[in-house]
Design an enzyme around this catalytic site. Structure first.
Site, PDB file in Angstrom:
ATOM      1  N   ASP A 259       0.870  -1.176   0.000  1.00  0.00           N
ATOM      2  CA  ASP A 259       0.000   0.000   0.000  1.00  0.00           C
ATOM      3  C   ASP A 259       0.904   1.223   0.000  1.00  0.00           C
ATOM      4  O   ASP A 259       1.675   1.428   0.929  1.00  0.00           O
ATOM      5  CB  ASP A 259      -0.884  -0.048   1.256  1.00  0.00           C
ATOM      6  CG  ASP A 259      -1.562   1.288   1.579  1.00  0.00           C
ATOM      7  OD1 ASP A 259      -1.659   2.139   0.677  1.00  0.00           O
ATOM      8  OD2 ASP A 259      -1.999   1.455   2.732  1.00  0.00           O
ATOM      9  N   GLU A 277      -3.676   4.107  -2.539  1.00  0.00           N
ATOM     10  CA  GLU A 277      -4.091   3.710  -1.194  1.00  0.00           C
ATOM     11  C   GLU A 277      -5.596   3.877  -1.006  1.00  0.00           C
ATOM     12  O   GLU A 277      -6.278   2.982  -0.483  1.00  0.00           O
ATOM     13  CB  GLU A 277      -3.352   4.526  -0.139  1.00  0.00           C
ATOM     14  CG  GLU A 277      -3.784   4.162   1.276  1.00  0.00           C
ATOM     15  CD  GLU A 277      -2.958   4.830   2.364  1.00  0.00           C
ATOM     16  OE1 GLU A 277      -2.682   4.159   3.367  1.00  0.00           O
ATOM     17  OE2 GLU A 277      -2.592   6.009   2.208  1.00  0.00           O
ATOM     18  N   GLU A 278      -6.119   5.021  -1.419  1.00  0.00           N
ATOM     19  CA  GLU A 278      -7.540   5.287  -1.210  1.00  0.00           C
ATOM     20  C   GLU A 278      -8.425   4.288  -1.952  1.00  0.00           C
ATOM     21  O   GLU A 278      -9.443   3.832  -1.416  1.00  0.00           O
ATOM     22  CB  GLU A 278      -7.860   6.710  -1.648  1.00  0.00           C
ATOM     23  CG  GLU A 278      -7.276   7.791  -0.747  1.00  0.00           C
ATOM     24  CD  GLU A 278      -5.850   8.188  -1.106  1.00  0.00           C
ATOM     25  OE1 GLU A 278      -5.303   9.108  -0.466  1.00  0.00           O
ATOM     26  OE2 GLU A 278      -5.288   7.577  -2.036  1.00  0.00           O
TER      27      GLU A 278
END
Length: 508
Positions: A259, A277-278
């Site tokens: 990540d 990441e989101e």
């Protein structure tokens, strides 16, 4: 219950109260949740606008401020305008009452968790330098996420504790004022998750581990290595596969999936962010639970999450991100009941410019990746990975049951502005030093990495060690800082003429 230190540490961050050895919802909040659980005939919640009012009432019953006006607009917009009428009707008649019933069970779920959990695995605040492990059932994770959807978590003290925001108010607020369509589709992923878990309660587990590479010498532990330690490492470089297309989350081999994190776990997942990441936090929403209790990461820390189930299929990236439907996660379970999905959050230097070529910057990045990739349980009572030895005992067998490779890509090279050529080499060093058996590297078709496969194979043919490659990175970076070279690292290491000559030599 009162005697448990783990519960005491997290209780200020929870919306329930501890009294007489048991956990409870405050009476007013319980009454309102019970009304919601009985459906719209009782609760009168038949629209996003009324839902926002109900959430404000719930928050006030918990001595929290009313739902922010922008967030209330966002809930109304999503459920009244963006969802179809039939879809919204299903939410108010079925999904919302089921979520309320799940929340009514939260005190019992927490009590069951603490009754069955050892202190070493119980839900608790994991602050800076507090290495530890939390194991949660997926049903408890769903209840905690329902709290976030209803914006019921206390907010006081979270900033001082260096904890990210956990309520979904900012996620819904970001839908207003001509937001990008990608924001709507982030919320659609979350809505889909709740539809799935209320229709069929998941029964597995998810673990969250804060990994710390101690800066001082601790008996039996691997400590934060300096540049000299990297330079002296005799560990061989592991196999490295270059993959030009595809996504880390679609990795076919069991691997530690990276990540590209913010130091605050989740980054902009619960606001306007929509990059690597989101997106991962939207399609695997159980990752969001870690934001409740994981403080921001320092340079010698990483966070590893095992077992987060994927629920959504998507396409696009950034502003083009779109939810495209259900995803059935078929990953097998491990002995602890976790899906065999291992995600490690490591945060890169943000806009490092010259710092990424200075030894201190290089050292920070390689050690950040190293703490993420290192399985300290393998080294704590065994040979330290930086032991200067050529004995076979210094290189654990790659056939170890728990020894899986690393699936990664251009970590810290998008919005964070890192150099993809340097970052690929740094991650190779860290994975090799951590005795990972392979690296699968997704280039996302980055043009600066067109020669990556060629250079990797050249280095492997020459049998370089971690120390030798580290030496070359330091030397190259020194020349970049002195403006003695303007070439990328791959070309500097292996000029194309030399590569052609080497290829001719190998063919003779």
């Amino acid at each position: 219950m009162e005697a448990r230190g783990d519960l005491r540490s997290i209780l200020p961050q929870l919306p329930v109260v501890l009294r007489g050895g048991a956990l409870f919802w405050p009476a007013a909040a319980q009454e309102q949740l019970r009304a919601l659980s009985l459906g719209p005939d009782v609760s009168r919640v038949t629209s996003g606008d009324v839902l926002a009012d109900a959430l404000s009432d719930l928050r006030q019953a918990l001595a929290l401020r009313a739902l922010p006006a922008r967030a209330a607009e966002g809930y109304a917009l999503f459920f009244d305008d963006l969802l179809s009428r039939a879809h919204a009707r299903d939410w108010f008649s079925d999904v919302l009452p089921r979520l309320a019933r799940l929340l009514l069970r939260l005190p019992a779920l927490l009590e069951g968790h603490y009754a069955g959990a050892r202190a070493a695995t119980g839900l608790r605040l994991l602050g800076s330098q507090d290495a530890g492990f939390v194991l949660l059932g997926q049903e408890l994770a769903a209840a905690l996420l329902a709290c976030a959807l209803f914006c019921l978590f206390p907010t006081a003290g979270r900033g001082e504790a260096r904890l990210p925001a956990i309520n979904f108010d900012a996620l819904f607020s970001a839908l207003t004022n001509n937001a990008r369509q990608s924001q709507e589709h982030k919320v659609r992923c979350i809505a889909h998750y709740f539809e799935r878990v209320t229709a069929s309660t998941p029964a597995g587990f998810v673990s969250f581990e804060r990994k710390v590479l101690p800066r001082g010498s601790l008996s039996g532990d691997v400590t934060y290595p300096d540049s000299d330690a990297w330079m002296k490492s005799s560990v061989p470089l592991c196999p490295f596969r270059v993959i030009s297309s595809g996504l880390i989350e679609d990795e076919e081999e069991e691997a530690l999936e990276v990540d590209f994190a913010n130091k605050y776990l989740g980054g902009g997942a619960l606001s306007r962010g929509c990059v690597q990441e989101e997106i991962r936090f939207m399609i695997n929403p159980e990752l969001i639970v870690g934001m409740l209790f994981m403080a921001s990461m320092e340079d010698n820390e990483a966070i590893e999450i095992v077992g987060a189930e994927r629920f959504s299929q998507y396409m696009g990236y950034g502003s083009s991100f779109r939810f495209v439907g259900d995803y059935l996660d078929t990953k097998p379970l491990d002995a602890m009941g976790r899906r065999k999905t291992r995600i490690v959050a490591i945060d890169a230097l943000d806009c490092p410019t010259k710092l990424q070529y200075e030894t201190s910057g290089l050292l920070r990045e390689v050690n950040k990746a190293f703490v993420g990739f290192l399985d300290q349980s393998k080294h704590q009572f065994d040979v330290k990975p930086f032991q200067d030895s050529n004995s076979k005992d210094n290189h654990p067998s790659v056939n170890s049951v728990d020894c899986i490779g690393v699936s990664t890509g251009n970590w810290g090279c998008g919005a964070f502005g890192g150099n993809p050529e340097i970052k690929s080499m740094i991650q190779w060093l860290a994975a090799s030093q951590a005795h990972r058996p392979f690296v699968n590297y997704y280039t996302f078709e980055d043009g600066s990495l067109r020669r990556l496969e060629e250079v990797i194979q050249w280095v492997l043919r020459h049998g370089w060690t971690v120390g030798e490659l580290w030496h070359m990175i330091v030397e190259y970076s020194s020349q970049r800082l002195k403006r003695e070279t303007f070439d990328g690292f791959l070309t500097w290491l292996l000029p194309e003429d030399n590569a052609n000559n080497d290829a001719d030599y190998m063919c003779e």
